[in-house]
Scaffold this motif. Sequence first.
Motif, mmCIF file in Angstrom:
data_model
loop_
_atom_site.group_PDB
_atom_site.id
_atom_site.type_symbol
_atom_site.label_atom_id
_atom_site.label_comp_id
_atom_site.label_asym_id
_atom_site.label_seq_id
_atom_site.Cartn_x
_atom_site.Cartn_y
_atom_site.Cartn_z
ATOM 1 N N SER A 255 -66.511 0.832 -73.032
ATOM 2 C CA SER A 255 -67.749 1.080 -73.770
ATOM 3 C C SER A 255 -68.951 1.029 -72.830
ATOM 4 C CB SER A 255 -67.917 0.048 -74.890
ATOM 5 O OG SER A 255 -68.068 -1.249 -74.348
ATOM 6 N N LYS B 235 -68.282 -12.979 -76.162
ATOM 7 C CA LYS B 235 -68.601 -12.213 -77.356
ATOM 8 C C LYS B 235 -69.774 -12.878 -78.069
ATOM 9 C CE LYS B 235 -64.012 -10.237 -78.096
ATOM 10 N NZ LYS B 235 -62.874 -10.062 -79.045
ATOM 11 N N GLY C 45 -68.035 1.327 -69.149
ATOM 12 C CA GLY C 45 -67.736 -0.089 -69.003
ATOM 13 C C GLY C 45 -67.557 -0.564 -67.584
ATOM 14 N N SER D 23 -63.163 -3.123 -71.280
ATOM 15 C CA SER D 23 -63.542 -2.127 -72.270
ATOM 16 C C SER D 23 -64.057 -0.875 -71.578
ATOM 17 C CB SER D 23 -64.636 -2.680 -73.193
ATOM 18 O OG SER D 23 -65.166 -1.673 -74.016
ATOM 19 N N PRO E 209 -70.399 -8.140 -84.955
ATOM 20 C CA PRO E 209 -70.757 -7.680 -83.609
ATOM 21 C C PRO E 209 -71.803 -6.570 -83.661
ATOM 22 C CG PRO E 209 -68.377 -7.914 -83.807
ATOM 23 C CD PRO E 209 -68.941 -8.086 -85.194
ATOM 24 N N GLN E 210 -72.815 -6.707 -82.835
ATOM 25 C CA GLN E 210 -73.894 -5.727 -82.757
ATOM 26 C C GLN E 210 -74.048 -5.241 -81.318
ATOM 27 O OE1 GLN E 210 -75.952 -4.476 -85.127
ATOM 28 N NE2 GLN E 210 -75.231 -5.703 -86.864
ATOM 29 N N GLU E 211 -74.454 -3.995 -81.182
ATOM 30 C CA GLU E 211 -74.735 -3.457 -79.852
ATOM 31 C C GLU E 211 -75.890 -4.230 -79.210
ATOM 32 O OE1 GLU E 211 -75.825 0.814 -77.652
ATOM 33 O OE2 GLU E 211 -75.731 0.666 -79.840
ATOM 34 N N LYS F 268 -72.468 -1.951 -75.641
ATOM 35 C CA LYS F 268 -72.269 -1.396 -76.974
ATOM 36 C C LYS F 268 -71.434 -2.273 -77.884
ATOM 37 C CE LYS F 268 -71.280 3.064 -79.143
ATOM 38 N NZ LYS F 268 -72.659 3.265 -79.574
ATOM 39 N N HIS F 269 -70.438 -2.964 -77.365
ATOM 40 C CA HIS F 269 -69.525 -3.746 -78.208
ATOM 41 C C HIS F 269 -69.963 -5.188 -78.390
ATOM 42 C CE1 HIS F 269 -65.844 -0.838 -77.731
ATOM 43 N NE2 HIS F 269 -66.835 -0.342 -78.432
ATOM 44 N N GLY F 270 -71.164 -5.516 -77.934
ATOM 45 C CA GLY F 270 -71.705 -6.840 -78.203
ATOM 46 C C GLY F 270 -71.198 -7.951 -77.316
ATOM 47 N N SER F 271 -70.684 -7.628 -76.131
ATOM 48 C CA SER F 271 -70.205 -8.643 -75.197
ATOM 49 C C SER F 271 -71.127 -8.729 -73.987
ATOM 50 C CB SER F 271 -68.778 -8.328 -74.730
ATOM 51 O OG SER F 271 -67.851 -8.421 -75.798
#
Length: 455
Positions: free
Chosen positions: A226, A278, A203, A224, A297-299, A245-248
């Motif tokens: 991630s 997000k 991250g 994050s 939420p999608q990668e 990965k966390h969709g942000s």
Amino acid sequence: MEKYLVPLKFSTENPKRSNLRNRWKRSLLELNGRFDPKYRHDLSALLLQSYHEIGVFPHLYHVNGVPCDTHVRQIFNFQGIYLVSVTRSGCLTVHDFETLYCQSSDVPNLKEDESKHVLHISLKQQLDAVRWNLANLDEVACTSRKGNDIRIFDIGYVSSEPVEVLQTRRAINVIGSHVNKGLCDIAFTATDKSRLIASDTHGMLNVWDRRMSVLPCLELTTDSRSTLNSIQLHVDNQIIFAAGKHGSIYMWDLRGGRSSAAFQSHKEVCHPPLASLKLATMLEKIGSLKEQSNIVPQEIHSIDLDPSSPYQLAFHLDDGWSGVLDIYNFQVTHVHCPPPAWLNGPNNSADQLHLRKPSWLPTHSIYSVGSSSDHGIHLLDFYPDSSSPSHVDFNEDVSERNSHGKQNRFVPLSEGVTACAAHPLNGTIIAGTKDSSLLVVSQKHHCTSDTEIEQ
């Protein structure tokens, strides 16, 4: 003599306004030599219909006389004259585009002439990203999610050794152990050949000034730990975006942002984002989409700025969805939602393990995306206007009268695609496949049944 003359018939009807508009469009072009943007968009429908596969080059190369053991996928980056690619088994190749294109046009499905390669080496390490140095086009940089270094090669030298190796700073966890940080994506600034940025699996963005050290001079942080799969530098070379990965989606100002001295101070090595968005929350604001889909939420596999409209940030998600974020007002303006891969059988679900790397065409705001479920690519009309079939305010009733055939299109190919790159001048698409072949997708004069209309 009057009997041989055809009498002139005067019409009392007014000419149709649509004909007048078309006539004026041509007149304006003759007067100022420029197409009206919407007229160009009308013509882009013909461009979408013209693409088809013209060549397939399997990765049947050799390194020091031994067959290259490359497999899985290729990632590309175009410079114009040369095309650079990397594979997960560690193969770095610099292709001569003109040779590749001419060979595919003359004799399809032929082995690529290895003697025309500018560079082809095996680094014996997984490679996941490659980029040209925009301020020094003799340099290419590659990196891996399995390592913490960036290797820079000068294609002007015939050498398998990098001219420079950059490394991340060592990180230590709460129990005192070293944390291995892999690198995911790379970005060069267009104005400074020494400035380089890379995202990592924890991250963070690492910023190097190669004149100072092989270690980062600055670390841009998120909230994050991630993985940040993709980064994109704005045309002003000051704003950088990252997604993962966390969709942000995150945004930093390299000039300092909230703390203007952050970039100049060597004591302050961390720098939080200027904004964090997000994507799932933004998609939920589209009422028609929320009514039809369960948005979670999608990668985010990839983000990419439109060269035709630099305020359009395209994104591609793990489930195969693609869209556009307007970076001026932070709203999603376009969405394309193909059927999920699992509808075509359980075997297609395994393809989700591979990150897909789409690409913009150089003009007309067209986004080329490898399909997550079929062998082929989607050519998506992401024109910045509600006349685009992917726009969230697209009106089908109005479009039937004024669309001029505007449709997204699916171009079937011989293999499944994981990465696309478009030539910066002529729009030829080079696609990397799951079987490590290299596909050349170019334009032809007439549309055939190989091109399918996509609703």
